[in-house]
Design a protein around this motif. Sequence first.
Motif, short mmCIF file in Angstrom:
data_model
loop_
_atom_site.label_atom_id
_atom_site.label_comp_id
_atom_site.label_asym_id
_atom_site.label_seq_id
_atom_site.Cartn_x
_atom_site.Cartn_y
_atom_site.Cartn_z
N ASP A 116 0.82 -1.20 0.00
CA ASP A 116 0.00 0.00 0.00
C ASP A 116 0.86 1.26 0.00
O ASP A 116 2.09 1.21 -0.10
CB ASP A 116 -1.01 -0.02 1.15
N SER A 117 0.23 2.42 0.13
CA SER A 117 0.92 3.69 -0.07
C SER A 117 1.93 4.02 1.03
O SER A 117 2.81 4.86 0.82
CB SER A 117 -0.09 4.83 -0.21
N ALA A 139 1.10 0.96 -4.36
CA ALA A 139 0.11 2.03 -4.22
C ALA A 139 0.80 3.31 -3.76
O ALA A 139 1.77 3.28 -3.00
CB ALA A 139 -0.97 1.62 -3.23
N LYS A 141 -0.09 7.73 -2.76
CA LYS A 141 -1.15 8.67 -2.43
C LYS A 141 -1.45 9.58 -3.63
O LYS A 141 -0.61 9.77 -4.51
CB LYS A 141 -0.74 9.50 -1.22
N SER A 142 -2.64 10.16 -3.62
CA SER A 142 -3.09 10.95 -4.76
C SER A 142 -2.25 12.19 -5.00
O SER A 142 -2.19 12.70 -6.12
CB SER A 142 -4.55 11.36 -4.55
N ALA A 214 -7.81 4.74 -6.91
CA ALA A 214 -6.57 4.33 -6.26
C ALA A 214 -5.46 4.45 -7.30
O ALA A 214 -5.71 4.33 -8.51
CB ALA A 214 -6.67 2.90 -5.73
#
Length: 235
Positions: A116-117, A139, A141-142, A214
């Motif tokens: 994940d991020s 992943a 973050k935006s 995502a």
Amino acid sequence: YVSEHLGHPDGVLVIDETGFLKKGDKSAGVKRQYSGTAGRIENCQVGVFVGYATRQGQTLIDRALYLPQEWADNPQRRKKAKVPETVNFATKPQLAQTMLSRALDAGIAAAWVTGDSVYGNDASLREMLQARRQPFVLAVKSDLRLPFLEGGIRALTLAKRVPDEEWQTLSCGDGAKGARLYEWARVPLDAPDQPGFLWWLLIRRSLSDPSEQAYYWVFAPQETLLTTLVTVAGT
């Protein structure tokens, strides 16, 4: 043992963390911190884990207890909890990096690394994997700035530029209610230094709510198919 029973060239190493809820303050590393188990900030310990998933099955292969800075810098507390002198403060991505190196050095067959991020946003971890020519789908973050046209652009901003016709509805694996269907797209980023490899931004968005998205930073051989990246992200 894992290689013998579950090993496969398409294997995926998965890095993730989980929390262990506690009521006291004596357990090593315990504090009020975010727990994915509870979905909120709770009094807990946090462990970072490396899993291994193939078409043969899946298992956990390594783990490390996260020791927060205030624990690492407190000799009295360390002594009472019997924290070894050799254990120093390390961030969660640093713990993951150590364990991933250990798994890869041991020769476990892994075509991919995913996580994940918390891990995807860490430049040092990504650079370590790249140096090993180890493909990843991590992943992010935006608001992470990605290398695009010799500049930096946020993942969210770049995703907004994807034309409607480039989105594909694909399953990233079966869930409890059947195929997990989303819309997916990928955008090429500035090329990394390694010949034969490319960077992409992989984007996943909900079928029912396109604003729910995502983002993944991909490092992979240039011939890699979108369907392969989707499968890895779903792992």
